[in-house]
Design an enzyme around this catalytic site. Structure first.
Site, short mmCIF file in Angstrom:
data_model
loop_
_atom_site.label_atom_id
_atom_site.label_comp_id
_atom_site.label_asym_id
_atom_site.label_seq_id
_atom_site.Cartn_x
_atom_site.Cartn_y
_atom_site.Cartn_z
CD GLU A 205 103.07 12.51 118.50
OE1 GLU A 205 103.43 13.16 119.06
OE2 GLU A 205 101.77 12.28 118.93
CE LYS A 344 97.47 17.08 120.88
NZ LYS A 344 97.26 16.09 121.45
#
Length: 438
Positions: A205, A344
């Protein structure tokens, strides 16, 4: 006309070099939409099913040709002829076509790719930005970013159990300034790591993945980076957050949180009560504003105890715990477990269900944090969703890797487009915490 005339999926690669889906939707008018699907590394047990081929001779079994075929040969036939603006009807039609509670027949990745592409095609048809199409005239809140500048757990090879160490520029006046603050701290952190002889390679990330001596060492180093960048730690400046991803190191048989899974022989082994004590100790010691998945996804008693202990002081986010599912969220609300939900889109599989989860959270006084996945693409839809829903918070990685920066840059564009209407709430994004002036 806004009628869907064609739906086409192809296999593309995500930020980890693994296959994922890209879906295109076409209409009679020529309006067009494209959606790409992210993928997680640490996934919740109850997430919707991401359909993979399982053929080890191709992409190690991670191919998505089955999902692609489901779009091109099953879903396309079902939704061609629909008005592209009828998002809910199209999403419901795909859910019914799948017919399973976890979208295991067609694949949540297949369904989500179509859902995103439909929304983008509708926005294109109406000649409005995606956030405006999804959110309407009241769209105005730019999200406070959670910036994952240190990666641990399943997102890196660093020997540290917590998966993410994040900074949140809660004291910044605008999103543009918040992004600058975060970038400057990120670069200050890199310099400090180099001076200590630690790795500055980045994880999935975009955060650094150095070999720290433990959780406290990671936090202390971030605090030094905040100071070195010229900012203060706290409500008027930058605060800290964790994604513990506790399910990744929870031993269900022994009912303990076994940090040694990531930290080796020196890693602690904690009961649920000791895990809560440890998190409280960190909150008392450092300027921590948010903790994600502090307890295992199935440890409901632990979640309730953690919320009772810290729920008035810290945002307690359910990710694996809620998996963007209104059934789990409703139970959490009823049992007073957690006070926030991570959103999400690929955990649930359609934009309709995503928006329902955000709305349910807000009605219950929970916050909602719109989130990326560790396996991302250049698709920036979640930036538009965060603004469209006035969610107030977004989690989309560090200040490196184009797959992360794509979302931040889209938010900069949106802030520019909104002009004087744009709002950045910073610390006020945590509206359900006592410490934020409720």
């Amino acid at each position: 006309m806004a009628i869907i005339t064609d739906v086409y999926a192809r296999e593309v690669l995500d930020s980890r070099g693994n296959p994922t889906l890209e879906v295109e939707v076409y209409t009679e008018s020529g309006a067009f939409g494209r959606g790409m699907v992210p993928s997680g590394a640490s996934t919740g047990e109850h997430e919707a099913v991401e359909l993979r081929d399982g053929d080890k001779s191709r992409y190690g079994g991670l191919g998505t040709q089955k999902a692609v075929d489901n779009v091109n040969n099953v879903i396309a036939e079902a939704i061609i002829g629909y008005d592209v603006r009828d998002q809910q009807a199209i999403d419901r039609a795909m859910i019914a076509l799948d017919g399973t509670p976890n979208k295991g027949k067609l694949g949540a990745n297949a369904i989500l790719g179509v859902s995103i592409a439909v929304a983008r095609a509708a926005a294109d048809y109406l000649e409005v930005p995606l956030y405006s199409y999804l959110g309407g005239f009241n769209t105005k809140v730019l999200p406070t970013p959670m910036m994952n500048i240190i990666n641990g757990g399943s997102h890196s090879d660093a020997p540290i159990a917590f998966q993410e160490f994040m900074i949140m520029p809660v004291g910044a006046p605008t999103f543009k300034e918040a992004l600058r603050w975060g970038a400057e701290v990120f670069h200050a952190l890199k310099k400090i790591l180099k001076e200590r002889g630690l790795e500055t390679a980045v994880g999935d990330e975009g955060g650094f993945a150095p070999k720290f001596e433990g959780t406290e060492d990671g936090v202390e180093t971030i605090l030094k980076a905040i100071e070195a960048a010229g900012y203060e730690a706290g409500e008027n400046g930058i605060m800290i957050g964790f994604d513990c991803a506790s399910s990744e190191f929870y031993d269900a048989e022994r009912k303990v949180y076994d940090y040694s899974k990531f930290e080796g022989e020196g890693g602690a082994v904690r009961t649920a009560a000791e895990q809560i004590d440890y998190l409280e100790e960190l909150v008392n010691k450092y300027p921590i504003i948010t903790i994600e998945d502090g307890m295992d996804e199935n440890d409901w008693d632990g979640w309730k105890a953690l919320t009772e202990r810290l729920g008035g002081r810290v945002q307690l986010v359910g990710d694996d715990f809620f998996v963007t599912n209104t059934d789990y969220l409703a139970r959490g609300i009823k049992e007073e477990a957690a006070n926030s939900i991570l959103i999400k889109v690929n955990q649930i599989g359609t934009l309709t269900e995503t928006f329902e989860a955000i709305e349910m959270a807000k009605e219950a006084g929970y916050t909602a944090v719109v989130s990326h996945r560790s396996g991302e693409t250049e698709d920036s839809t979640i930036a538009d969703i965060a603004v469209a829903t006035n969610a107030g918070q977004i989690k989309t990685g560090s200040l490196s890797r184009t797959d992360r920066i794509a979302k931040y840059n889209q938010l900069l564009r949106i802030e520019d487009q909104l002009g004087e209407v744009a709002q950045y709430k910073g610390i006020k994004s945590f509206y359900n915490l006592d410490k934020c002036g409720r």
